[in-house]
Design a protein around this motif. Structure first.
Motif, PDB file in Angstrom:
ATOM      1  N   GLU A 194       0.818  -1.205   0.000  1.00  0.00           N
ATOM      2  CA  GLU A 194       0.000   0.000   0.000  1.00  0.00           C
ATOM      3  C   GLU A 194       0.854   1.259   0.000  1.00  0.00           C
ATOM      4  O   GLU A 194       0.584   2.204  -0.746  1.00  0.00           O
ATOM      5  CB  GLU A 194      -0.924  -0.022   1.218  1.00  0.00           C
ATOM      6  N   ILE A 241      -2.350  -5.744  -3.975  1.00  0.00           N
ATOM      7  CA  ILE A 241      -1.611  -5.589  -2.715  1.00  0.00           C
ATOM      8  C   ILE A 241      -1.349  -6.964  -2.114  1.00  0.00           C
ATOM      9  O   ILE A 241      -2.251  -7.801  -1.991  1.00  0.00           O
ATOM     10  CB  ILE A 241      -2.391  -4.689  -1.737  1.00  0.00           C
ATOM     11  N   LYS A 256      -4.915   4.505  -1.691  1.00  0.00           N
ATOM     12  CA  LYS A 256      -3.944   3.409  -1.768  1.00  0.00           C
ATOM     13  C   LYS A 256      -4.650   2.053  -1.698  1.00  0.00           C
ATOM     14  O   LYS A 256      -4.542   1.305  -0.725  1.00  0.00           O
ATOM     15  CB  LYS A 256      -2.908   3.530  -0.654  1.00  0.00           C
ATOM     16  N   GLN A 257      -5.396   1.755  -2.744  1.00  0.00           N
ATOM     17  CA  GLN A 257      -6.098   0.473  -2.806  1.00  0.00           C
ATOM     18  C   GLN A 257      -5.824  -0.191  -4.147  1.00  0.00           C
ATOM     19  O   GLN A 257      -5.668   0.484  -5.168  1.00  0.00           O
ATOM     20  CB  GLN A 257      -7.600   0.664  -2.586  1.00  0.00           C
TER      21      GLN A 257
END
Length: 462
Positions: A404, A417, A412-413
């Motif tokens: 992230e 991830i 921040k997605q």
């Protein structure tokens, strides 16, 4: 001659071969390519043991400025694109407010973009009900192509984008054919997918798996076949965006073999995430068309290996975190869009070139050469003398895990991830300027320039 920059010793990926060469850059242009260039230069980049490739041209990006900059603006979006190895992108006509459907709204978008892009950019124009008479003015302003939705889209906001009915699709194709442009199509059957979703939700079936069931393979294939037939009748050049199913690919390839001017793209998420993994990842992996089964994904890989998929794009479609949430865990309510442009090149280089031995020249055609040629984006798309020095360096021996804190998006997605990727973009140059460096991050101020694309007619007369 004293050059501005020389990239030395890299494995340079040309259109049809890979050679260890030096590349000299002057005034933003590739000035010389040779086995060794010993001239003086303001800057030397040592590319030993790295691949030197043309930057990605991502022809499917949703930047939400103006109007929804809180979703993703030009600054954050193009930082992410640059870090991911993209040197030029085409902004879709929807998600910003107002939608880009006439000269006035295009000018609002263009004005908002000034001085905020870290890479070069161009614009789409939209085809929606009611704007048939505005298509020429969009063409005159230099849009790269036109875009429409056959599936339901938009909101209650009157300035938002809306999907076409069959008459608008037919009449729009006729007009766009006259203008010598391409119509890019999101192909899913609106009536069937909407009704299936209503039925499932009415039964309390609101999981990720239920969302996938509401948009079955045949709803994409049917829409593709309908659009192809109308394209044949109107002689409109077509491009199908984010194709997710093998049968749809085959229908498009068949039409091309029969003489239609048609191309297609798919996206990294359809090759790297399955419907089953969607359930594990959650809302960050929701998109439309939806992610497919492992079996369907393997068919898509085989078609990519066979050269049936013309280009790869991100379909970067970000939103605020709260739009990826539902108090009742209802997957029909959460936003359908993948935030993913920062990992395009790394992810697909790893999966296609390193893991499946797809020739790197084929990979470069899909991310660079083909998009530039199909959409008449001048001076970009390959490493050659006199072309723009839009260049990326890729280290095929450097692994990393997507985290992230390493993402440049406004929010921040990402469905990636936690994923380990076994290669990495280490530098991105736009017209000879380093805009991203792995060790130092984003470099300098936004320097992106707007590109006015040519229609097919203009290109032929140039």
């Amino acid at each position: 001659m004293k050059y501005d920059l020389i990239i030395k010793g890299g494995k340079v990926v040309f259109r049809d071969e890979v050679r260890r060469n030096d590349i000299a850059i002057k005034n933003g242009i590739i000035a010389a390519i040779a086995e060794t260039i010993d001239n003086e230069a303001e800057q030397i980049i040592d590319a030993s043991e790295q691949y030197v490739m043309p930057g990605m041209i991502d022809t499917h990006v949703h930047i939400c400025e103006p109007g929804r900059t809180e979703w993703e603006g030009f600054i954050t979006g193009t930082k992410a694109l640059a870090a991911g190895g993209t040197t030029c992108y085409v902004d879709m006509p929807l998600n910003a407010l107002p939608a880009t459907i006439d000269r006035e709204t295009l000018n609002l978008k263009a004005e908002a973009a000034k001085g905020k892009n870290y890479i070069d950019y161009a614009f789409y124009g939209g085809l929606v009900p009611g704007n048939l008479e505005r298509l020429k003015e969009l063409s005159d302003e230099g849009v790269v192509a036109f875009k429409c939705f056959m599936s339901t889209c938009g909101t209650d906001n009157p300035n938002d984008f809306s999907n076409v009915d069959d008459y608008t699709l037919y009449a729009g194709m006729k007009k766009i054919a006259e203008l010598g442009h391409i119509l890019s199509i999101h192909a899913e059957n609106a009536l069937i997918t909407d009704r299936l979703g209503e039925v499932l939700a009415g039964q309390g079936r609101i999981t990720a798996a239920d969302y996938v069931l509401s948009r079955p393979v045949f709803t994409e294939v049917e829409a593709v076949k309908r659009a192809l037939y109308l394209g044949k009748e109107t002689r409109c050049r077509l491009h199908f965006v984010h194709i997710s199913t093998a049968e749809a690919v085959e229908e498009i390839v068949k039409a091309r073999r029969e003489g239609q001017d048609v191309s297609l793209e798919s996206c990294p998420h359809y090759f790297t995430i399955t419907a089953a993994q969607f359930e594990e990842i959650g809302p960050a992996a929701k998109c439309s068309p939806p992610l497919r089964s492992r079996e369907e994904q393997e068919k898509l890989w085989q078609q990519l290996i066979e050269g049936k998929i013309d280009m790869l794009t991100s379909d970067h479609s970000p939103c605020p975190p709260e739009m990826k949430q539902s108090s009742s865990n209802n997957f029909f309510e959460v936003w359908g869009g993948i935030t993913g442009c920062q990992n395009n090149v790394d992810l697909m280089f790893d999966e296609a070139v390193l893991k499946r031995n797809i020739p790197i020249t084929i990979f470069v055609k899909m991310i660079s050469c083909n998009p530039a040629e199909r959409f008449n984006i001048p001076n970009k798309g390959e490493i050659a003398v006199s072309m723009d020095a839009d260049i990326i360096l890729v280290d095929a021996n450097r692994s990393y895990v997507v985290k992230e804190e390493g993402l440049f998006y406004r929010h921040k997605q990402s469905p990636y991830i936690g994923r380990k990727i076994d290669c990495r973009v280490t530098k991105t140059l736009v017209r000879g300027n380093v805009v991203y460096d792995l060790d130092h991050g984003i470099a300098g101020e936004p320097l992106g320039q707007v590109i006015r694309s040519k229609s097919q007619a203009e290109a032929m007369n140039a």
